[in-house]
Write a protein that holds these residues in place. Structure first.
Motif, short mmCIF file in Angstrom:
data_model
loop_
_atom_site.label_atom_id
_atom_site.label_comp_id
_atom_site.label_asym_id
_atom_site.label_seq_id
_atom_site.Cartn_x
_atom_site.Cartn_y
_atom_site.Cartn_z
N GLU A 43 0.83 -1.20 0.00
CA GLU A 43 0.00 0.00 0.00
C GLU A 43 0.87 1.26 0.00
O GLU A 43 0.57 2.24 -0.68
CB GLU A 43 -0.91 0.01 1.23
N ALA A 44 1.97 1.21 0.74
CA ALA A 44 2.83 2.39 0.86
C ALA A 44 3.55 2.72 -0.43
O ALA A 44 3.86 3.88 -0.69
CB ALA A 44 3.83 2.18 1.99
N VAL A 45 3.83 1.71 -1.26
CA VAL A 45 4.61 1.98 -2.47
C VAL A 45 3.81 2.82 -3.46
O VAL A 45 4.40 3.56 -4.27
CB VAL A 45 5.08 0.65 -3.13
N ASP A 46 2.50 2.76 -3.40
CA ASP A 46 1.69 3.62 -4.26
C ASP A 46 1.95 5.09 -3.95
O ASP A 46 2.13 5.92 -4.85
CB ASP A 46 0.20 3.31 -4.10
N GLY A 47 2.00 5.42 -2.67
CA GLY A 47 2.26 6.79 -2.29
C GLY A 47 3.67 7.23 -2.61
O GLY A 47 3.93 8.41 -2.86
N ALA A 48 4.60 6.27 -2.61
CA ALA A 48 6.00 6.62 -2.85
C ALA A 48 6.31 6.85 -4.32
O ALA A 48 7.09 7.74 -4.66
CB ALA A 48 6.91 5.51 -2.31
N LEU A 49 5.69 6.06 -5.21
CA LEU A 49 6.12 6.08 -6.62
C LEU A 49 5.01 6.22 -7.64
O LEU A 49 5.28 6.59 -8.79
CB LEU A 49 6.91 4.80 -6.93
N ALA A 50 3.77 5.87 -7.29
CA ALA A 50 2.69 5.86 -8.29
C ALA A 50 2.48 7.25 -8.87
O ALA A 50 2.53 8.26 -8.17
CB ALA A 50 1.39 5.36 -7.66
N GLY A 51 2.24 7.30 -10.18
CA GLY A 51 1.93 8.55 -10.86
C GLY A 51 3.12 9.37 -11.27
O GLY A 51 2.97 10.42 -11.91
#
Length: 447
Positions: A43-51
């Protein structure tokens, strides 16, 4: 009118700000991993790298590894395949991105993965396929490893990383498991030569089990001269004939260890006699603090040590060292170009020169991106057993991992257990060790 480079640098201040805090953004991911919670890390990796368009490859690499840790092997391979496709698309750097890396900072360009990351992508995909029971698909990834290594050898002739001995070795094991002894021997030979070539730079010796495989197959295939040479070179290595080998079952325990090194910035900041600011920034790797003293696999009274078969940390350092000349040259070229632009802007107006100098100084950042969820090292244990039913227990530095119970092994069978140990006190987070459902899928896929 200011020249085009001015616009690049002013925009670059905004663009590289995110790259400069890459490590900070990744903290929640690693905190979750250290707590033994790959689902939360996912879940945290979305905030770190997504987009982040420039980090698209990295996003899929990290999410692919985290999905593997969570036991979702199919989704993991979907991410890794997406990363591979993007790597191929970005192989030819666009004109605009090339200009950005030369005039703003290294981190402006899209991340395409270091050479060893491009190879290990296929290895992780092969692990997923093995856990899904799809050995033919794992074999395809072994062939992809060969193609990628050939391309890397052509692209960087003379590099210490013109081959990956661990990937070659595992390819050989897969070929032998599928009954393709000639292809297995070719892969084992390449693995042995690569281990010898990289011994000084990487510090990993050819495993004794690889030497035994070379002895066994050269004997089985009637390659008497080659076999005799290995007998002389491998004095003291215990090995079994092909006939004896076929009467036993073979368990392979492959475990990642820790997390890959992270990049930190090394910078030189100066102010000249005219008051202008100058900055040169380059990356350097920092190792993670956790390492295992030992690991192994037990089955009843039998035990095999898991020896270090790949040091990803050392490989990453060697690859970066080889690239440092080019990285430094680009940094110096940017410094010269920025200084010239500052002088030109100052001639028009002193405040314009000052603003451009500050912008150029602030935008000079090293590219600190890397595949951070890779293990720091890989260990491998090869355990030969009489046919029967066994409880298989991995050990990590004297601590037992979760036992896979009641594994039935037949003569000639190859069984794979694949894991990833992260840190003391957290256990491991590989598919074999994380949750009952993932454990069951791993056990089924390994048979």
């Amino acid at each position: 009118m200011a020249r085009p480079a001015l616009a690049w640098w002013l925009v670059g201040v905004l663009l590289v700000g995110g790259c400069a805090t890459h490590s900070d953004r990744f903290v929640p991911v690693e905190e979750a991993l250290l707590a033994g919670e790959p689902d939360r890390a996912l879940e945290a990796v979305d905030g770190a790298l997504a987009g982040r368009e420039a980090d698209a490859v990295l996003f899929h690499l990290e999410r692919g590894m985290l999905r593997r840790m969570a036991g979702d092997y199919r989704a993991s391979n979907a991410d890794l395949e997406a990363a591979k496709g993007l790597m191929e698309e970005l192989g030819a750097v666009s004109v605009s991105e090339g200009l950005g890396s030369l005039t703003v900072a290294e981190g402006v360009s899209s991340y395409v993965g270091a050479p060893h990351e491009q190879v290990l992508l296929h290895l992780v995909k092969a692990f997923n396929y093995l856990d899904l029971g799809r050995r033919d698909a794992a074999r395809v990834e072994a062939l992809q490893v060969d193609l990628r290594l050939q391309a890397l050898a052509d692209e960087a002739e003379g590099s210490v990383y013109d081959a990956d001995p661990f990937a070659r070795y595992l390819s050989g094991i897969l070929f032998e498991a599928l009954g393709e002894r000639s292809d297995a021997l070719i892969a084992y030979r390449k693995a042995y030569r690569a281990y010898r070539r990289q011994e000084e730079a990487v510090g990993v010796d050819p495993p004794a089990s690889l030497k035994a495989a070379l002895l066994r197959l050269t004997d089985a295939l009637g390659l008497d001269d080659e076999h005799a040479g290995y007998r002389r070179a491998f004095a003291g290595v215990v090995w079994r004939s092909a006939a004896e080998h076929a009467r036993r079952a073979h368990v392979f325990f492959i475990s990642g260890e820790g997390l890959a090194p992270v990049k930190e910035e090394r910078s030189l900041n100066l102010q000249d006699a005219q008051g202008k600011l100058h900055r040169i920034a380059v990356p350097a790797y920092r190792s993670r603090p956790w390492r295992l003293e030992s690991a192994g696999l037990t089955a009843g009274e039998e035990r095999a040590p898991a020896v270090v078969a790949a040091d990803v940390d050392a490989i990453a350092r060697a690859v970066l060292d080889e690239r440092m000349g080019a990285i430094t040259a680009r940094a110096l070229a940017r410094a010269v170009a920025k200084n010239a632009a500052v002088d030109e802007a100052a001639d028009a107006h002193p405040l314009a020169g000052l603003a451009l100098n500050v912008a150029g100084f602030a935008s000079e950042r090293a590219d600190l991106r890397s595949w951070r969820t890779l293990p720091a090292r890989y260990r491998l244990a090869w355990l030969d057993l009489p046919p029967g039913t066994y409880d298989l227990t991995p050990t990590f530095g004297g601590r037992e991992g979760r036992t896979v119970e009641g594994v039935r092994l037949r003569a000639g069978e190859y069984h794979f257990l694949i894991d990833h140990w992260i840190a003391p006190g957290t256990g491991s987070v590989g598919g074999m060790q994380h949750g009952d459902e993932a454990k069951e899928r791993a056990s089924d896929g390994a048979r």
